[in-house]
Design an enzyme around this catalytic site. Structure first.
Site, PDB file in Angstrom:
ATOM      1  N   GLN A   1      54.899  79.274  89.556  1.00  0.00           N
ATOM      2  CA  GLN A   1      53.342  79.783  89.026  1.00  0.00           C
ATOM      3  C   GLN A   1      52.762  80.966  90.017  1.00  0.00           C
ATOM      4  O   GLN A   1      51.902  81.215  89.953  1.00  0.00           O
ATOM      5  CB  GLN A   1      52.593  78.471  89.206  1.00  0.00           C
ATOM      6  CG  GLN A   1      52.958  77.419  88.094  1.00  0.00           C
ATOM      7  CD  GLN A   1      52.100  76.452  88.213  1.00  0.00           C
ATOM      8  OE1 GLN A   1      52.596  75.056  88.382  1.00  0.00           O
ATOM      9  NE2 GLN A   1      50.956  76.158  87.884  1.00  0.00           N
TER      10      GLN A   1
ATOM     11  N   PHE B   1      53.004  72.705  85.023  1.00  0.00           N
ATOM     12  CA  PHE B   1      51.927  71.830  85.053  1.00  0.00           C
ATOM     13  C   PHE B   1      51.164  71.548  86.585  1.00  0.00           C
ATOM     14  O   PHE B   1      50.719  70.669  87.014  1.00  0.00           O
ATOM     15  CB  PHE B   1      52.316  70.467  84.733  1.00  0.00           C
ATOM     16  CG  PHE B   1      53.183  70.595  83.307  1.00  0.00           C
ATOM     17  CD1 PHE B   1      52.334  71.020  82.281  1.00  0.00           C
ATOM     18  CD2 PHE B   1      54.448  70.088  83.153  1.00  0.00           C
ATOM     19  CE1 PHE B   1      52.849  70.978  80.968  1.00  0.00           C
ATOM     20  CE2 PHE B   1      54.870  70.134  81.874  1.00  0.00           C
ATOM     21  CZ  PHE B   1      54.253  70.693  80.934  1.00  0.00           C
TER      22      PHE B   1
ATOM     23  N   ARG C   1      38.165  68.787  94.812  1.00  0.00           N
ATOM     24  CA  ARG C   1      37.786  69.178  93.494  1.00  0.00           C
ATOM     25  C   ARG C   1      37.623  67.639  92.703  1.00  0.00           C
ATOM     26  O   ARG C   1      36.470  67.312  91.840  1.00  0.00           O
ATOM     27  CB  ARG C   1      38.698  69.717  92.723  1.00  0.00           C
ATOM     28  CG  ARG C   1      38.662  69.881  91.196  1.00  0.00           C
ATOM     29  CD  ARG C   1      39.659  70.565  90.484  1.00  0.00           C
ATOM     30  NE  ARG C   1      39.477  72.350  90.719  1.00  0.00           N
ATOM     31  CZ  ARG C   1      38.857  73.057  89.728  1.00  0.00           C
ATOM     32  NH1 ARG C   1      38.296  72.479  88.701  1.00  0.00           N
ATOM     33  NH2 ARG C   1      38.542  74.260  90.051  1.00  0.00           N
TER      34      ARG C   1
ATOM     35  N   ARG D   1      48.112  69.353  86.643  1.00  0.00           N
ATOM     36  CA  ARG D   1      46.989  69.934  85.835  1.00  0.00           C
ATOM     37  C   ARG D   1      45.510  69.054  85.785  1.00  0.00           C
ATOM     38  O   ARG D   1      45.693  67.742  85.668  1.00  0.00           O
ATOM     39  CB  ARG D   1      47.756  69.634  84.241  1.00  0.00           C
ATOM     40  CG  ARG D   1      47.022  70.259  83.166  1.00  0.00           C
ATOM     41  CD  ARG D   1      47.771  70.065  81.883  1.00  0.00           C
ATOM     42  NE  ARG D   1      47.392  70.615  80.790  1.00  0.00           N
ATOM     43  CZ  ARG D   1      47.853  70.921  79.637  1.00  0.00           C
ATOM     44  NH1 ARG D   1      49.216  70.005  79.593  1.00  0.00           N
ATOM     45  NH2 ARG D   1      47.506  71.572  78.636  1.00  0.00           N
TER      46      ARG D   1
ATOM     47  N   PHE E   1      44.045  69.102  88.838  1.00  0.00           N
ATOM     48  CA  PHE E   1      43.875  69.313  90.347  1.00  0.00           C
ATOM     49  C   PHE E   1      42.915  68.625  91.008  1.00  0.00           C
ATOM     50  O   PHE E   1      41.922  69.005  91.590  1.00  0.00           O
ATOM     51  CB  PHE E   1      43.555  70.670  90.358  1.00  0.00           C
ATOM     52  CG  PHE E   1      43.894  71.269  91.766  1.00  0.00           C
ATOM     53  CD1 PHE E   1      45.057  71.833  91.984  1.00  0.00           C
ATOM     54  CD2 PHE E   1      43.113  71.609  92.696  1.00  0.00           C
ATOM     55  CE1 PHE E   1      45.600  72.487  93.273  1.00  0.00           C
ATOM     56  CE2 PHE E   1      43.313  72.323  93.872  1.00  0.00           C
ATOM     57  CZ  PHE E   1      44.574  72.445  94.242  1.00  0.00           C
TER      58      PHE E   1
ATOM     59  N   ALA F   1      44.390  76.598  88.048  1.00  0.00           N
ATOM     60  CA  ALA F   1      42.695  76.394  87.841  1.00  0.00           C
ATOM     61  C   ALA F   1      42.357  76.888  86.461  1.00  0.00           C
ATOM     62  O   ALA F   1      41.053  77.146  86.441  1.00  0.00           O
ATOM     63  CB  ALA F   1      42.212  77.215  89.014  1.00  0.00           C
TER      64      ALA F   1
ATOM     65  N   GLU G   1      43.466  73.113  81.486  1.00  0.00           N
ATOM     66  CA  GLU G   1      43.309  71.575  82.138  1.00  0.00           C
ATOM     67  C   GLU G   1      42.409  70.808  81.260  1.00  0.00           C
ATOM     68  O   GLU G   1      42.594  69.437  81.382  1.00  0.00           O
ATOM     69  CB  GLU G   1      43.102  71.969  83.551  1.00  0.00           C
ATOM     70  CG  GLU G   1      44.049  72.385  84.624  1.00  0.00           C
ATOM     71  CD  GLU G   1      43.700  73.149  85.841  1.00  0.00           C
ATOM     72  OE1 GLU G   1      44.318  72.353  86.668  1.00  0.00           O
ATOM     73  OE2 GLU G   1      42.745  73.906  85.825  1.00  0.00           O
TER      74      GLU G   1
END
Length: 772
Positions: free
Chosen positions: A212, A243, A325, A357, A359, A526, A728
């Site tokens: 990614q 993912f 997060r 996914r 995060f 994100a 997400e």
């Protein structure tokens, strides 16, 4: 000059944005014609790599004898940490806390110690088993509770505060304490970790990988080889799923392949099999969340304290921003006037957990939704009523714990619409009646919203680049920094470019992400891939379009305001010319037909010292109603119906977005019900194959699965065509499944306290709640 014709002919319909168009590789996927790294033709003299790993969770390496490995017929070379010419480091945040190959210390079972290349993979694998490693075993920390007791952390604890929670708690008329343990999750991408490194001229390396984050792979490979970044090119055409598991985790295997290729001057392929992949790569972080909440008789939250203990593993990886997060999403959709969140980032002797996914957002939301359910149970009210009472307001009660003002809240209206369309109230009443008369099968239902912030919380990552060429025949070459992992990013960006030029979509060629074309890119993560790369590609295309407009204006003696691109033609006042013909003429007039585009997300900022700012450009909203059944004798659960209403803004491609909503929800349901990650007391992962690790199958899809994109959706921020992210946020909607299962258990127990169901809600976990 061409012979212009008047604009009297009918225009053919072309595909642009807002259209439901199939994934660009859909036919290739189902026909087997989509090329992944392992499908590419193998170059001559290719060597195959295998990894030797640690057998202990925590130990000193006293000696390592690879003589038998090197002597095995067909083996060409082995390497250890000492053979890495540059930095022995895969840390994505420059903490230098995780080596490519362990040297004198191993910190989890499955940590790579050495690599071997041979003429084929079978030989390399067999030879690796012959290594003789002498260890001195050390005490290992394997779980969150032990890490908390030992104060074992990969990063310093962090506190986020808003208001005065202690004062609010002491004055609250009602108060509850509780905890929820949240399990991890393996990515279980269909294509495992893989890289192929090919030596080039002048000692350069080309890496074909499943990642990614090609730019990060480029930087880390270059660092490990002791070369500048311009000596390494990384290319990604597509991934067979990711993912988050290929955001940082792909770099290690690319580095090993590249070091081997550099050492042997031969191409090297490294492909992990499923067992090794699951043992040696990180997973979703498991959490322990404790809460202390004060509320009034209506269920309004007055004050709350959260404790997050985050299972990070042996190194930091991305645990810092993931834990952050989780804190940012501890409110989910609810206004918390007085809140304190303390986050502990726990170091253990297990593989470093990583991006997945959501995060960290899903874990934070599980915590607050458990609180809402517990309050409702204590007050004897429908949890939906408690959710509504605590929702963020519109114009007031709209400040988050990190002091960001919410200006785009659509949840009150969206929830009301879903409540009606799903017939929630009648179904809730019918389920209560059913449970009174059914001793074995119990039902549960839950409506849960989600509010998910869109942007990287690390501000500098919010940037993207793109490259667009228009060839003289009118065909277009599109390249950008985003990567395709099945989510449909490439087709959406192609739609954006086709819309700018008003040409047929099949005129836009989608090409592999390549660090030699678009440099210094951020990870596709994100949920911001389309937002950022779409805007960058649009900027590049518009530069070329602006040049063509100026050229046409001069050619046809028409003001630029009179130049219009429509349906493969360009209209210049009363004249028209085919797009391809205009492009050819522009080329002959020496007009540049190539451009780069760049985008940086506006308005965002965050100060970690004061825990305040605007870390997100906007929020994605949605809500889901899930209905379940449990068998009180076996502990089995089944999802019988799901209704989802999701705000995708003005969807660029509704077919792709609905697929993402459906897939994200089912993946979330698997995390919360069947996917159990389990280590034994020696630190060995025992759920390392499909035989022991259970992802959802087609039989787990609910019989009734209603998914709808909210028709009133429109992003108030200037995103690409006012669309919203969908990667997400839908996963969090599956928390409604877990809540519904807990409601079903409560229907059996009829106790004062809400059942303490942890995740995943396996049959064993359900039975433990029923018969504890």
């Amino acid at each position: 000059m061409s012979d212009p014709k008047r604009t009297t002919r009918a225009r053919q319909k072309i595909q642009k944005v807002f259209s439901s168009i199939a994934h660009d590789s859909a036919r290739k996927h189902v026909s087997g014609k989509a090329f992944y790294v392992d499908d590419l033709p193998e170059p001559a003299n290719l060597l195959h790599c295998y990894i030797g790993t640690s057998e202990f969770a925590h130990a000193r390496v006293l000696s390592m004898d690879l003589s038998a490995v090197n002597a095995y017929p067909g083996v060409v070379r082995t390497i250890t940490a000492a053979d890495i010419p540059g930095a022995n480091d895969i840390s994505p945040v420059h903490l230098h806390d995780e080596p490519v190959l362990a040297d004198k210390l191993v910190q989890f079972v499955g940590q790579p110690l050495f690599a071997v290349v041979a003429h084929n993979r079978s030989i390399a694998r067999q030879a690796a088993q012959l290594a003789v490693v002498e260890y001195e075993e050390l005490p290992a920390i394997l779980d969150i509770e032990t890490a908390l007791a030992e104060k074992s952390f990969v990063l310093e604890p962090h506190v986020l505060q808003h208001g005065d929670s202690q004062s609010a708690l002491s004055k609250a008329p009602n108060r509850l304490q509780g905890e929820v343990s949240i399990g991890g999750q393996d990515h279980f991408y269909l294509e495992g970790q893989i890289s192929m490194a090919l030596p080039q001229e002048d000692g350069d390396i080309l890496v074909l990988t499943s990642s990614q984050h090609p730019s990060e792979v480029q930087q880390l490979v270059a660092g490990s080889l002791g070369k500048p970044a311009n000596a390494v090119t990384v290319e990604v055409r597509r991934m067979g799923g990711a993912f988050g598991g290929k955001e940082t985790q792909a770099a290690q295997w690319a580095i090993i392949a590249a070091v081997m290729a550099d050492a042997t001057n031969r191409p090297v392929k490294l492909r992990l099999d499923r067992d090794d992949d699951m043992r040696s790569t990180g997973k979703r972080h498991d959490f322990l969340i404790r809460y202390d909440v004060g509320f009034d008789a209506q269920g309004l939250i007055l004050g709350i304290d959260f404790m997050h203990a985050v299972h990070c593993g042996m190194s930091a990886d991305l645990s810092g921003p993931i834990a952050d997060r989780a804190m940012f999403h501890s409110d989910n959709a609810y206004y918390l006037p007085n809140v304190s969140i303390t986050s502990y980032r726990c170091k253990t002797n297990t593989v470093s957990n990583t991006a997945f996914r959501g995060f960290g957002g899903p874990q934070g939301i599980v915590g607050i939704e458990r609180v809402i359910d517990a309050i409702a149970h204590r007050l004897g009210k429908d949890p939906l009523g408690i959710r509504k009472v605590n929702l963020y307001g519109q114009g007031m009660r709209n400040i988050t714990p990190y002091k960001m003002m919410i200006k785009d809240n659509v949840l009150p209206e969206l929830i009301t619409e879903l409540e009606a369309s799903s017939d929630y109230l009648n179904r809730h009443r019918d389920i209560a009646n059913f449970n009174q008369n059914s001793p074995v099968i119990k039902k549960g239902i839950a409506l849960i919203p989600t509010k998910f912030g869109i942007s990287f919380t690390t501000t500098f990552l919010n940037q993207a680049g793109a490259l667009v060429h228009v060839y003289k025949d009118g065909s277009v070459h599109l390249n950008h920094g985003g990567t395709e992992m099945g989510q449909g990013l490439m087709i959406k960006i192609a739609q954006v470019v086709a819309d700018v030029f008003q040409i047929d979509l099949d005129q836009v060629k989608i090409t592999a992400t390549n660090t030699g074309k678009v440099p210094n890119t951020s990870a596709t993560a994100a949920s911001a891939g389309t937002d950022m790369n779409g805007m960058a590609a649009k900027a590049a295309a518009r530069k070329i379009k602006k040049r063509l407009i100026k050229f046409a204006s001069n050619q046809f003696a028409v003001e630029t305001s009179g130049i219009h691109f429509v349906d493969n033609y360009v209209q210049a006042g009363e004249n028209e010319i085919g797009f391809a013909k205009l492009v050819e003429q522009a080329w002959m007039a020496r007009i540049s037909l190539s451009a780069t585009g760049f985008y940086r997300t506006p308005k965002i900022h965050y100060n970690p010292q004061t825990s305040s700012g605007r870390p997100f450009l906007y929020f994605a909203y949605g809500a889901a109603v899930s209905e379940v059944e449990i068998d009180c004798l076996s502990g089995e659960s089944r999802i019988t119906r799901v209704d989802i209403l999701y705000d995708a803004g003005q969807s660029l491609n509704p077919a792709i977005d609905i697929g993402q909503i459906e897939g994200g929800f089912i993946q979330g349901a698997g995390w919360l019900t069947s996917e159990q990650v389990w280590w034994d007391t020696n630190g060995h992962l025992r759920t390392h194959a499909p035989s022991t690790y259970k992802i959802p199958t087609c039989g787990d899809i609910p019989d009734i699965f209603n998914v709808k994109i909210w028709e009133k959706g429109k992003n108030r921020e200037k995103t690409i065509h006012r669309s919203k992210a969908v990667g997400e946020p839908p996963l969090m909607l599956a928390i409604s499944v877990h809540s519904a299962i807990n409601q079903a258990i409560a229907g059996k127990l009829n106790e004062k306290s809400l059942p303490s169901l942890n995740t995943p809600a396996t049959p064993e976990a359900i039975l433990n709640c029923l018969y504890r």
